[in-house]
Design an enzyme around this catalytic site. Structure first.
Site, PDB file in Angstrom:
ATOM      1  CG  ASP A 341      -2.261   3.071  -1.813  1.00 59.80           C
ATOM      2  OD1 ASP A 341      -1.250   2.537  -1.313  1.00 59.80           O
ATOM      3  OD2 ASP A 341      -2.305   4.271  -2.114  1.00 59.80           O
ATOM      4  CD  GLU A 342      -3.243   5.619  -5.847  1.00 62.64           C
ATOM      5  OE1 GLU A 342      -4.020   6.393  -6.404  1.00 62.64           O
ATOM      6  OE2 GLU A 342      -2.210   6.001  -5.260  1.00 62.64           O
ATOM      7  CB  VAL A 343      -0.497  -2.453  -7.140  1.00 61.78           C
ATOM      8  CG1 VAL A 343       0.708  -3.171  -7.716  1.00 61.78           C
ATOM      9  CG2 VAL A 343      -0.461  -2.482  -5.617  1.00 61.78           C
TER      10      VAL A 343
END
Ligand code: NAG
Ligand code: NAG
Ligand code: NAG
Ligand code: NAG
Ligand code: NAG
Length: 547
Positions: A341-343
């Protein structure tokens, strides 16, 4: 961002300030719980009949025993320990035992017989997504009978039996004649704890597993490492925790600690699924493993800061191979959560070597293609360890090729957006689980348990086939503002609302009846030593006394 303040909610809350001060928001249940026809059962079993005939129980006469026809081996310590645990819960751990008369009255129940009905009891096994958790409980004279195909159903049935027991006005234990037939609606009913943003001592994790069992949760999603710290002690790469933990001796989980957590969970029917989130959320990994993270650039020079895992180096994948080989042997569950997630792409963008790699591979400026490239390599590596994987929804959203048994974990958006995502994921044939409405780290004034209770993972536009791909959900307790001091009261009994949604039938939605059962359930947790916070104005027969 996972923990961003929701300003709409904040504004709404400010607007309601006046009514909040009086303690009432919208339709509140009456503060004093009325007796439910289901007593204090939580989560509500699939089929329940409780009659008005009551039997007495005394600690000197009552026993929980293997039934004569049970397939259980008398040496099954999972069962023997559970019998002892529930005996103590039924009669009160620390309180005085009843009179040692040895004589039984005419309406005294003296035995709960436990029958395992299938030859493979799974006593020494691990629970799994496919475990049979069903049980039948019949409370009649001369003895009560609990039947289940596997030990997992027995554990749930013992909890249910203990919930049927109540104290009359003379302090005597009673149980009513009852027939219960029960099984979970969803196979995956999880709690996520985050031991990276704050270190959680092992005892806190064990205590929480105990409370999970009281609520029939069956998955502990251990978000064990993240940007702030790396408390997991790896045998292959000891530097990771030596350099990446908050403290290399006091703030780590040793191999023995991890084993202890897994076994404590197992004997309560709970799976432990570790999450090793990459390529983002990995700042702490970089401290003990040089060259793992991407150097960020400021103009033409490295800035000295680091971004996500460096996806263009072969050494990255050599490391991941060895690391996940170890992980796959440490954690027995069939699944590992791989995050994804959330790269944040800004560091990758700044780095000239990454830019060149992008050009060479024809990715243009689409960094989600680079992310997919990394994740695809990682998934191939994990597949060779014979583990299945769970991933956060972005990995699916970015179109990464996934094996058909991948579990997609939905966590983003508002209700309409997550329902759309559930529809999309299941129309692609993937199994999914929901967390979006259950971020219990977020707190607000009022009875937010009702909102958790109302959310339903199968509520989206989709076919029956799609609905069947929903395996359940998880309540998440992210750790920015949570450590051992406030974990229990923040999680319980709010997570209990999620527990009933995931266990009980879809049409169990009556908020009034839920309040009438949840209030005494919360008091029961308090009596068992859990500092579970109050739901609203009320009292417990035995208040929490701080020990
Ligand atoms: C249990 O039985 C008593 C009478 O013995 C009755 O008052 C009570 O409502 C019963 N409890 C439930 C949950 O039915
Ligand atoms: C990385 O591995 C690939 C595939 O094995 C190989 O073609 C490439 O030359 C390697 N790169 C480096 C820098 O070693
Ligand atoms: C991504 O990282 C950069 C550099 O560290 C930072 O300035 C930016 O705010 C981050 N973006 C997000 C969405 O977090
Ligand atoms: C469903 O997901 C796919 C893959 O991420 C995407 O291309 C598509 O636009 C999505 N459809 C909807 C209706 O959201
Ligand atoms: C479901 O379909 C109805 C009717 O087409 C539509 O009004 C509603 O917005 C849809 N819900 C979601 C969550 O997409």
């Amino acid at each position: 961002m996972r923990t961003a303040l929701n300003f709409a909610v904040l504004l709404l809350a400010l607007g309601l300030c006046e009514s909040l001060q009086r303690g009432y928001v919208g339709e509140e249940p009456e503060p004093v719980a009325e007796p439910s026809k289901y007593g204090s059962l939580w989560p509500l079993p699939q089929k329940v009949q409780i009659s008005d005939v009551s039997y007495k129980l005394s600690s000197s006469n009552f026993r929980i025993v293997d039934g004569k026809l049970s397939y259980a081996d008398p040496s099954c310590s999972l069962l023997q320990d559970a019998y002892r645990r529930y005996f103590d819960y039924i009669f009160g751990l620390t309180r005085k035992h009843g009179p040692k008369s040895g004589r039984t009255g005419p309406s005294e129940l003296t035995e709960l017989q436990v029958w395992i009905t299938s030859p493979d009891t799974e006593c020494d096994g691990y629970p799994s997504l496919a475990s049979d958790e069903s049980y039948e409980l019949s409370v009649q004279l001369p003895y009560a009978v609990l039947k289940a195909p596997k030990v997992w159903g027995v554990l749930h049935g013992l909890e249910t039996f203990s919930q049927l027991v109540y104290e009359d006005e003379y302090g005597v234990k009673n149980v009513n004649s009852s027939e219960i037939n029960d099984f979970p609606r969803f196979a995956h009913r999880g709690i996520l704890l985050d031991s990276s943003r704050h270190f959680l001592p092992v005892q806190v994790i064990l205590d929480n597993l105990e409370t999970m069992a009281m609520n029939k949760f069956n998955v502990f999603h251990w978000h064990i490492v993240d940007d702030p710290s790396f408390p997991f002690m790896s045998k292959t790469f000891p530097q990771l925790s030596q350099k990446g933990a908050y403290h290399p001796y006091t703030h780590v989980y040793t191999p023995a600690d991890v084993k202890k957590v897994i076994e404590f969970a197992r004997v309560r029917g709970i799976r432990v699924i570790p999450e090793f989130d990459t390529p983002g959320h990995t700042q702490s990994w970089g401290k003990g493993q040089t060259d793992l993270l991407t150097p960020c650039y400021s103009g033409s020079k490295p800035s000295g800061t680091f971004g996500p895992v460096n996806p263009i180096l072969n050494s990255t994948y050599d490391f991941m191979k060895q690391f996940f080989k170890e992980i796959s042997t440490v954690f027995p569950d069939a699944y590992i959560h791989l995050g994804g997630d959330e790269v944040n792409f800004s560091c990758w963008k700044s780095n000239p070597d990454i830019q060149k790699f992008m050009t060479d591979h024809g990715f243009g400026q689409d960094f989600s293609k680079l992310e997919s490239f990394y994740i695809q390599n990682l998934l191939d590596i994990v597949t060779t360890t014979n583990k299945g994987y769970m991933i956060w929804q972005e990995v699916f959203d970015n179109g990464v090729k996934l094996t058909p048994d991948t579990l997609i974990h939905v966590w983003k958006g508002n209700q309409q957006q997550y329902q759309k995502e559930m529809a999309n994921v299941t129309s692609s044939g993937y199994q999914t689980l929901l967390s979006t409405p259950w971020y219990l780290n977020r707190i607000s004034y009022g009875q937010d348990w009702q909102e958790f209770y109302k959310a339903d993972p199968q509520e989206f536009n989709g076919t029956e086939t799609q609905k069947k791909l929903v395996i359940g959900g998880e309540a998440c307790l992210w750790g920015e503002y949570v450590d051992a001091t406030n974990l229990s009261p923040r999680l319980w009994p709010r997570a209990s609302a999620v527990a009933e949604r995931l266990w009980s039938a879809m049409d169990v939605t009556d908020l009034g009846d839920a309040w009438n059962r949840l209030s005494p359930h919360r008091c029961r947790m308090v009596e068992r030593g859990v500092p579970a916070e109050p739901l609203f104005v009320s009292y417990c027969p035995r208040e929490y006394n701080g020990v």
